[in-house]
Design a protein around this motif. Structure first.
Motif, PDB file in Angstrom:
ATOM      1  N   ASP A 286       0.554  -1.515  -0.343  1.00 29.15           N
ATOM      2  CA  ASP A 286      -0.175   0.122   0.276  1.00 29.15           C
ATOM      3  C   ASP A 286       0.581   1.363   0.224  1.00 29.15           C
ATOM      4  OD1 ASP A 286      -2.311   1.306   0.433  1.00 29.15           O
ATOM      5  OD2 ASP A 286      -1.525   2.103   2.518  1.00 29.15           O
ATOM      6  N   LEU A 287       1.561   1.170   0.879  1.00 28.77           N
ATOM      7  CA  LEU A 287       2.515   2.637   0.423  1.00 28.77           C
ATOM      8  C   LEU A 287       3.565   2.590  -0.182  1.00 28.77           C
ATOM      9  CD1 LEU A 287       3.634   2.477   4.794  1.00 28.77           C
ATOM     10  CD2 LEU A 287       2.040   3.647   3.297  1.00 28.77           C
ATOM     11  N   LYS A 288       4.367   0.951  -0.772  1.00 28.70           N
ATOM     12  CA  LYS A 288       5.485   1.391  -2.085  1.00 28.70           C
ATOM     13  C   LYS A 288       4.773   1.405  -2.699  1.00 28.70           C
ATOM     14  CE  LYS A 288       9.071   0.081  -3.248  1.00 28.70           C
ATOM     15  NZ  LYS A 288      10.854   0.742  -3.206  1.00 28.70           N
ATOM     16  N   ARG A 289       3.234   1.284  -3.016  1.00 28.84           N
ATOM     17  CA  ARG A 289       2.591   1.766  -4.292  1.00 28.84           C
ATOM     18  C   ARG A 289       1.558   3.807  -4.431  1.00 28.84           C
ATOM     19  NH1 ARG A 289       0.067  -3.531  -6.621  1.00 28.84           N
ATOM     20  NH2 ARG A 289       1.580  -4.428  -6.751  1.00 28.84           N
ATOM     21  N   ARG A 290       1.835   4.398  -3.288  1.00 26.74           N
ATOM     22  CA  ARG A 290       1.732   6.079  -3.238  1.00 26.74           C
ATOM     23  C   ARG A 290       2.260   6.533  -4.493  1.00 26.74           C
ATOM     24  NH1 ARG A 290      -0.277   6.851   2.306  1.00 26.74           N
ATOM     25  NH2 ARG A 290      -1.230   5.810   3.052  1.00 26.74           N
ATOM     26  N   LYS A 291       2.482   7.242  -5.175  1.00 19.30           N
ATOM     27  CA  LYS A 291       2.781   8.334  -6.622  1.00 19.30           C
ATOM     28  C   LYS A 291       2.067   9.330  -6.013  1.00 19.30           C
ATOM     29  CE  LYS A 291       3.671   7.708 -11.044  1.00 19.30           C
ATOM     30  NZ  LYS A 291       3.607   7.325 -12.483  1.00 19.30           N
ATOM     31  N   TYR A 292       2.757  10.919  -5.806  1.00 16.64           N
ATOM     32  CA  TYR A 292       2.506  11.940  -6.143  1.00 16.64           C
ATOM     33  C   TYR A 292       3.476  12.661  -7.405  1.00 16.64           C
ATOM     34  CZ  TYR A 292       2.301  10.611  -1.315  1.00 16.64           C
ATOM     35  OH  TYR A 292       2.153  10.372   0.078  1.00 16.64           O
ATOM     36  N   GLU A 303      -2.723   5.808  -5.035  1.00 15.38           N
ATOM     37  CA  GLU A 303      -2.429   5.143  -4.181  1.00 15.38           C
ATOM     38  C   GLU A 303      -3.492   3.966  -4.767  1.00 15.38           C
ATOM     39  OE1 GLU A 303      -5.406   5.616  -0.509  1.00 15.38           O
ATOM     40  OE2 GLU A 303      -2.905   6.504  -0.699  1.00 15.38           O
ATOM     41  N   TRP A 304      -2.599   2.704  -4.781  1.00 13.42           N
ATOM     42  CA  TRP A 304      -3.483   1.601  -5.045  1.00 13.42           C
ATOM     43  C   TRP A 304      -2.506   0.262  -4.827  1.00 13.42           C
ATOM     44  CZ3 TRP A 304       0.078   4.126  -8.229  1.00 13.42           C
ATOM     45  CH2 TRP A 304       1.362   3.363  -8.773  1.00 13.42           C
ATOM     46  N   PHE A 305      -4.085  -0.303  -4.528  1.00 15.75           N
ATOM     47  CA  PHE A 305      -3.256  -2.217  -3.920  1.00 15.75           C
ATOM     48  C   PHE A 305      -4.372  -3.074  -4.127  1.00 15.75           C
ATOM     49  CE2 PHE A 305      -2.476  -5.576  -0.760  1.00 15.75           C
ATOM     50  CZ  PHE A 305      -1.946  -6.268  -1.474  1.00 15.75           C
ATOM     51  N   LEU A 306      -5.010  -3.155  -2.710  1.00 18.38           N
ATOM     52  CA  LEU A 306      -6.775  -3.442  -2.448  1.00 18.38           C
ATOM     53  C   LEU A 306      -7.537  -2.443  -3.136  1.00 18.38           C
ATOM     54  CD1 LEU A 306      -5.564  -5.936   0.169  1.00 18.38           C
ATOM     55  CD2 LEU A 306      -6.025  -6.360  -1.810  1.00 18.38           C
ATOM     56  N   THR A 307      -7.684  -1.117  -1.988  1.00 19.70           N
ATOM     57  CA  THR A 307      -8.365  -0.624  -2.850  1.00 19.70           C
ATOM     58  C   THR A 307      -7.744   0.458  -3.136  1.00 19.70           C
ATOM     59  OG1 THR A 307      -9.428   0.074  -0.620  1.00 19.70           O
ATOM     60  CG2 THR A 307      -9.502   1.867  -1.582  1.00 19.70           C
ATOM     61  N   LYS A 308      -7.917   0.988  -4.563  1.00 16.18           N
ATOM     62  CA  LYS A 308      -7.274   2.670  -5.299  1.00 16.18           C
ATOM     63  C   LYS A 308      -8.144   3.478  -5.177  1.00 16.18           C
ATOM     64  CE  LYS A 308      -6.492  -1.245  -8.876  1.00 16.18           C
ATOM     65  NZ  LYS A 308      -6.744  -1.660 -10.320  1.00 16.18           N
ATOM     66  N   HIS A 309      -7.014   4.583  -5.034  1.00 20.31           N
ATOM     67  CA  HIS A 309      -7.213   6.215  -5.060  1.00 20.31           C
ATOM     68  C   HIS A 309      -7.223   6.891  -5.634  1.00 20.31           C
ATOM     69  CE1 HIS A 309      -7.990   9.478  -1.526  1.00 20.31           C
ATOM     70  NE2 HIS A 309      -8.676   9.328  -2.674  1.00 20.31           N
ATOM     71  N   TYR A 310      -7.318   7.449  -6.626  1.00 18.26           N
ATOM     72  CA  TYR A 310      -6.818   8.393  -7.947  1.00 18.26           C
ATOM     73  C   TYR A 310      -7.752  10.166  -7.176  1.00 18.26           C
ATOM     74  CZ  TYR A 310      -6.404   4.012 -10.085  1.00 18.26           C
ATOM     75  OH  TYR A 310      -5.905   3.102 -10.493  1.00 18.26           O
ATOM     76  N   SER A 311      -6.796  10.588  -6.943  1.00 11.38           N
ATOM     77  CA  SER A 311      -7.200  12.160  -6.975  1.00 11.38           C
ATOM     78  C   SER A 311      -6.472  13.200  -7.694  1.00 11.38           C
ATOM     79  CB  SER A 311      -6.743  12.082  -5.382  1.00 11.38           C
ATOM     80  OG  SER A 311      -7.693  13.653  -5.066  1.00 11.38           O
ATOM     81  N   PHE A 312      -6.899  14.078  -7.953  1.00  8.54           N
ATOM     82  CA  PHE A 312      -6.257  15.379  -8.290  1.00  8.54           C
ATOM     83  C   PHE A 312      -6.678  16.776  -7.627  1.00  8.54           C
ATOM     84  CE2 PHE A 312      -9.779  14.871 -10.806  1.00  8.54           C
ATOM     85  CZ  PHE A 312     -10.072  16.431 -11.443  1.00  8.54           C
TER      86      PHE A 312
END
Length: 829
Positions: A286-292, A303-312
């Motif tokens: 979860d932490l490794k796949r966070r991206k800014y 952020e994406w692993f099990l739950t995916k979260h996209y924001s802008f």
């Protein structure tokens, strides 16, 4: 790609067709023109564009509108995941095997819940138009509707909850606007969320946001050291819970029969290890796949692993930046960068970064240069033959001093002097002295080209930065001690933050106030107009007439009692008279000094209000008119003097361990005893509107009386009948009591009125004090309409008005029958 020529020099460019109606500057001749591929842009059209006032209407006439996108939640996903239906369904199935009576009870209860949420589902609807997002929803006995303008959106997020997505293939979409919790629209359990996520971006571009991700400036991810640290602390925490809280149980089991006891210990231990391994894997991924990602026009967070979260977060909406560093992070040179928009809860947090300084510089530069000129774009583009893209949401530019810069430190002498009274408690004094020395040595206040900043670095680190253009209020304070030591304190309030930045106890050097104020859009000049203040004994008595009546009632009551108990006259009544007269005298003397011509000064300039007052210390308040949300005036009885209240954009949020708790206050500047208040109120509205107010009334509205009194009528009838069965006189007394209450409510409602003028909404009322409350249409953020159960009976609605940067309702138009006309009038773009 589409070929287009500059209408001035005919230089040809190849442009993406998505960029239609963007305002651009030719790199060859400097001509500014508008891209249009649907029809040729020529000089006549360019002249028309420059002459017209409402460019949005012009654009809408030329460009074909997209169809409205009407969205409904996925029914099964909505009812099962957003209600207790699933839980009660499981309980109903279980009770079938236990008790038939319990099963019937839960079956009926589950059916009722399903019926309720089925109605909610049918009423819930989301509509995305070219200009708005409309949300229709239903609560128990009420219909509601919220409309949010797309040009006010500050953050958009798409969330794919793991179980929800895998079972139903549905997602959630969250749209936030400036400040208000009530303006958050949550698209729940909808299909094709990413298509809608992209569609919202397209429509936001048509409403002034750039959002094209022209160039990727910087990418960031959490540092691996922080990931290891987070995992380590999760392991420690779980071991603590298992082995400390259950140590007595483990010890007791180990004393049992060797085989059986140890089996009971080993099996849970293996299970615990398996769970811990899963937690470590999930946390790591979860932490490794966070991206800014920081682009020239926006910030995207994924952020994406099990739950995916996209924001802008559009760069146009970025207000402030903040840098924090914990003690552990300081060891490894890691920093958190917090970027906030026009609401302290709209944040993107870049966690534990090494290149934080470059990130802060990039974001500050980009938000200051979202209108990008040729000399600036060269820093990002190697090829200077490209078109230069401009900000589409053009606000009136602030005239502030871009040259002045400075760095300030706290005065050590002032910081120590203010804690000298603690010498009476030596331990407290020593602790306070150490803290004050640390504050002075490790705190810096910085004035940059376009920001006001505060830095503190000792063990941990915190760096706050406010954009000059987002600062709404400046307060300069100087006490008697400050005057002796030549120090002062300056506070800055910003739209994007729930707290302030204060330059505490800094040396008051020559031209300090002048330079600081010029940096934040306030240039002191001789063109200020002083408001006439009329404070005198008669007007003061009239202003507190309500308090005087209350005191007289108390004294008369004691006087009546003293007729039956004469000794009270000497013991209590006379004491009361003397006490109230003494308090009145003290307050009046204080008011005479406070409202003196040399001590209470209210000045008006073309773009700001200057409020100066002092007795024990001098306080100077400076408020920009562009950040005033609404005005209210209160007229004292039998006089022409009023209070004028300005509500300023920024509302302080109390925080409880980093979480929003409640609103402490809404910023208001009050000017008391203003003469000729009717003219003054209108004069200020003219300034806020930046042109003369058109006060012609388009429509009016009155609150329906029956909504407010029907409950008291029913309650009065019930109580009267109940008391009649006990005592006839008591029943008559109850009837008289409720008649008085109902009469007061009717009177209060009768004196209320709403006028919908050409440029503003005006709410007025009169009971003891006359009140007026005005909001300009250009200060609106969004509106909401509600129809509760009582409203449905009497066929009326309640309309709520929210202004920009407001946390709550700014004007409540209650129980009006002509709501359709009023709602259509208010929701116009």
């Amino acid at each position: 790609m589409v070929k287009i020529k500059c209408p001035n020099c005919n230089k040809e460019y190849e442009i993406d067709s998505k960029l239609e109606w963007k305002k651009v500057k030719c790199s060859n001749c400097g001509n500014i023109f508008i891209l249009s591929f649907s029809k040729e842009i020529n000089k006549d059209l360019e002249e028309k564009w420059n002459k017209i006032d409402d460019k949005e209407d012009f654009k809408n006439d030329v460009v074909e509108k997209e169809e409205d996108n009407i969205i409904k939640p996925h029914k099964l996903s909505y009812i099962l995941l957003w209600s207790p239906v699933l839980l009660f369904l499981i309980i109903t199935i279980i009770t079938f095997f236990i008790s038939l009576s319990f099963w019937l009870v839960f079956l009926i209860f589950t059916s009722l819940i399903y019926f309720w949420y089925n109605i909610k589902y049918k009423k819930e609807e989301y509509i995305i138009t070219d200009r708005k997002i409309i949300f229709h929803y239903w609560n128990l006995f009420s219909d509601n509707s919220v409309e949010v303008n797309l040009d006010k959106v500050t953050q958009v997020s798409s969330i794919l909850w793991f179980i929800q997505y895998k079972i139903f293939w549905t997602w959630n979409l969250i749209v936030k606007t400036a400040w208000s919790d009530n303006s958050i629209i949550n698209f729940k359990n909808i299909d094709s969320t990413m298509d809608i996520y992209e569609n919202v971006q397209v429509r936001m571009r048509k409403n002034g946001f750039h959002l094209l991700k022209d160039k990727l400036v910087q990418t960031a991810k959490p540092h691996w050291l922080w990931i290891v640290w987070e995992i380590f602390w999760k392991i420690i925490a779980n071991f603590f819970i298992v082995f400390v809280l259950f140590w007595n149980l483990i010890t007791e089991l180990s004393n049992w029969n060797i085989g059986f006891g140890w089996i009971l210990i080993i099996l849970p231990t293996i299970l615990f290890i398996i769970v811990m391994v899963l937690i470590i894997i999930v946390t790591y991924l979860d932490l490794k796949r966070r991206k800014y990602e920081v682009y020239t026009d926006s910030i995207f967070y994924t952020e994406w692993f099990l739950t995916k979260h996209y924001s802008f977060l559009p760069m146009e909406s970025v207000a402030d930046t903040e840098n924090t560093q914990s003690f552990f992070s300081k060891i490894f040179w890691l920093h958190d960068v917090v970027v906030s928009s026009a609401w302290s809860n709209n944040k993107v947090v870049f966690k534990n970064m090494l290149d934080w300084e470059q990130m802060m510089k990039n974001i500050k530069y980009l938000k200051d240069n979202i209108i990008m000129w040729e000399k600036d774009i060269l820093k990002w583009e190697k090829n200077n033959n490209n078109l230069i893209w401009y900000k589409d949401k053009v606000e009136k530019p602030l005239d502030y001093d871009k040259e002045f810069k400075g760095e300030y430190k706290m005065s050590m002498l002032k910081s120590i002097v203010i804690i000298l009274p603690l010498l009476l408690f030596p331990p407290a004094f020593i602790a306070a002295l150490i803290w004050q020395v640390i504050r002075v040595m490790f705190t810096k206040y910085i004035v940059e080209e376009s920001s006001i900043e505060k830095k503190f670095e000792f063990l941990s680190k915190k760096h706050n930065s406010f954009s000059v253009e987002k600062i709404t209020w400046v307060i300069i304070k100087q006490s008697i001690l400050d005057k002796l030591l030549w120090t002062c304190s300056i506070s800055f309030w910003s739209i994007g933050s729930g707290t302030n930045i204060t330059f505490s106890n800094i040396k008051k050097i020559e031209d300090l106030e002048k330079n600081i104020l010029a940096k934040v859009w306030i240039k002191i000049d001789d063109n200020k107009k002083r408001l006439p203040i009329n404070f005198n004994l008669i007007d003061y008595i009239k202003s507190i007439i309500g308090s005087i009546i209350f005191i007289l009632v108390i004294i008369i009551t004691f006087f009546i009692v003293s007729v039956f108990v004469p000794e009270l006259w000497n013991n209590i009544l006379l004491s009361l008279w003397l006490f109230f007269l003494f308090i009145f005298f003290i307050i009046y003397i204080y008011k005479i000094i406070y409202y003196g011509k040399s001590r209470y000064i209210q000045n008006i300039s073309n773009n700001y209000l200057e409020s100066i007052s002092w007795i024990f210390f001098i306080e100077k308040d400076y408020v920009s008119f562009r950040n005033v949300k609404w005005m209210k005036s209160i007229k004292y009885p039998l006089t022409n003097s009023w209070n004028l209240i300005f509500n300023v954009a920024w509302e302080q949020v109390a925080e409880n361990k980093g979480k929003k708790w409640f609103i402490i206050l809404s910023n208001k500047v009050k000017i008391s005893f203003v003469s000729n208040v009717f003219d003054t109120h209108k004069y200020f509205d003219n300034i806020l509107n930046e042109s003369k107010i058109d006060s012609s009334v388009i429509s009016t509205a009155k609150q329906d009386i029956w909504n407010s009194i029907i409950g008291f009528i029913i309650l009065g009838i019930i109580f009267s009948i109940w008391m009649w069965t006990i005592n006839l006189i008591a029943s008559i007394a109850v009837i008289i009591f409720f008649i008085i209450i109902i009469w007061l409510i009717v009177w209060i409602i009768k004196v209320k009125y709403y006028n919908f003028e050409k440029d503003r909404v005006l709410f007025g009322s009169w009971i003891i004090y006359k009140k007026k409350h005005t909001i300009l249409y250009n200060r609106f953020n969004f509106i909401e309409k509600n129809q509760g159960f009582i409203n449905k009976i009497f066929k009326n609605w309640t309309v709520k008005i929210y202004t920009l940067w407001s946390w709550g309702v700014e004007m409540l138009i209650k129980d009006i029958s002509n709501f359709k006309k009023i709602y259509e009038l208010l929701k116009k773009d």
